[in-house]
Design a protein around this motif. Structure first.
Motif, short mmCIF file in Angstrom:
data_model
loop_
_atom_site.label_atom_id
_atom_site.label_comp_id
_atom_site.label_asym_id
_atom_site.label_seq_id
_atom_site.Cartn_x
_atom_site.Cartn_y
_atom_site.Cartn_z
N PHE A 214 0.80 -1.22 0.00
CA PHE A 214 0.00 0.00 0.00
C PHE A 214 0.84 1.27 0.00
N SER A 215 2.08 1.19 -0.52
CA SER A 215 2.90 2.40 -0.65
C SER A 215 2.31 3.30 -1.72
N ARG A 216 2.34 4.60 -1.45
CA ARG A 216 1.76 5.57 -2.38
C ARG A 216 2.86 6.42 -2.99
N THR A 217 2.55 6.99 -4.15
CA THR A 217 3.50 7.84 -4.85
C THR A 217 3.93 9.01 -3.97
N GLY A 218 5.24 9.21 -3.89
CA GLY A 218 5.78 10.27 -3.04
C GLY A 218 6.26 9.79 -1.71
N GLY A 219 5.91 8.56 -1.33
CA GLY A 219 6.39 8.01 -0.07
C GLY A 219 7.87 7.69 -0.14
#
Length: 371
Positions: free
Chosen positions: A102-107
């Motif tokens: 569940f990693s999101r863009t920008g993390g």
């Protein structure tokens, strides 16, 4: 001096015991299982570290370092065609990391940097922008930053001292996520719970605990390592809400009786459920000492003859007085097993040999793991 250790094991009549097996305390389900689909993805990339203090790759021995350095400079608009580099402040590295679920863009994620050439240290180096690829060949993150190496190097003209591993290091939060893993978690109608340590008893307890919590049969054990969860039957808004409630349910796991020994360090670790039948053990030490004391014999002055060496050997055998035959009673708890072994007054390494012999005799009722 040659040291010989003799270990003698005398077995008494083995008695069968029926002690109750101790149970572990309640553990959250989230600490016992992995949720199907909720997993990380491994990332890897090939990059360049600059700013080293003369500890980088030798470009003659690592031509790939010169190649990647030329590619980076050309992308930055520097024409280096036909040029030869002799810099010692750069090193080629492999960058690895894990993209959490569940990693999101920008993390941001942590990465590990390891030298692949003949660089002696990455201390003080800076990783240049490095794309990180997953198994599908797509770029999911980009890494860059200052390396924190886990070692130190001190050298002079005639000697060098190395502590730790200075050719590898980490960059905390050194990569930024650029692509998300597509996974329709909200559309799942059922989820499998995979036990980290498969066990039929533990799986049955997880099934019972979940069904008791929800008041209906939404969990079903399929085998020793899997419990299937009916998300629709839980009647909650989403699978995330279901797992948020399930993962904090307490369950008492069942564990195998196990003894783990490390012969190199002499470490012994026993589980709470280890049991030992009645057995008698005798342990003693036999020491053989051999000392060479050659004698030099010379002829008298002005006499014919030659100097010779006469061998002299002193051999002794010593046997330490042991404690005789000691009885280890039926172990009903881990503390009683330890107390029985300590009564022999032996060192940890000798205790490992005793445990092996007790296991071979069938008196140690546990899985015996040697590392």
């Amino acid at each position: 001096m040659i040291m010989l250790r003799a270990l003698t094991l005398f077995l008494a009549l083995t008695l069968t015991f029926h002690a109750s097996v101790g149970e572990a305390g309640p553990i959250r389900i989230k600490d016992l299982v992995e949720f199907d689909g909720v997993r990380g993805n491994d990332l890897v990339g090939y990059g360049l570290v600059v700013g080293l203090n003369g500890t980088g790759d030798g470009l003659r021995n690592s031509p790939f370092t010169e190649e990647i350095m030329s590619n980076i400079l050309e992308r930055l608009g520097v024409n280096v065609a036909g040029e030869q580099f002799r810099a010692r402040n750069v090193a080629a590295v492999i960058v690895t990391g894990t993209l959490p679920p569940f990693s999101r863009t920008g993390g941001q994620i942590d990465v590990t940097v390891s030298a692949i050439g003949d660089a002696s240290s990455l201390l003080g180096g800076t990783l240049i922008m490095t794309p990180l690829n997953a198994a599908d060949g797509q770029i999911y993150a980009v890494a860059q930053g200052t390396i924190i190496a886990g070692g130190a190097v001190a050298e002079g003209e005639a000697a060098q001292v190395v502590q730790g591993v200075p050719t590898a290091g980490v960059i905390p939060a050194g990569a930024r996520v650029e692509r998300e893993v597509e996974f329709d978690f909200a559309g799942l109608s059922s989820i499998r719970l995979a036990l980290r340590t498969p066990d039929f008893t533990t799986a049955a307890r997880i099934e019972q605990a979940i069904n008791s919590e929800f008041g209906r049969g939404i969990a079903a054990m399929t085998d020793a390592g899997t419990v299937r969860l009916d998300v629709d039957g839980a009647r909650m808004r989403s699978p995330a809400h279901v797992l948020g409630r399930v993962e904090n349910i307490l369950v008492e796991p069942e564990r195998k009786a196990r003894v783990v020994v490390d012969q190199r360090s002499g470490t012994i670790v026993m589980g709470e459920d280890v049991r030992i039948s009645r057995v008698a053990v005798s342990q003693g030490n036999l020491t053989l000492r051999i000392e060479e004391a050659p004698l030099v014999v010379q002829p008298n002055p002005f006499a014919e003859g030659e100097t010779v060496v006469v061998p002299r050997t002193n051999a002794q055998i010593e046997e330490e007085l042991g404690i005789g035959l000691a009885e280890v009673p039926d172990g009903t708890s881990l503390s009683e097993v330890i107390a029985g072994l300590n009564a022999l007054g032996v060192a940890p390494r000798d205790m490992i040999d005793i445990l092996k012999s007790i296991k071979a005799a069938g008196a140690l009722h546990a899985e015996f793991v040697v590392r």
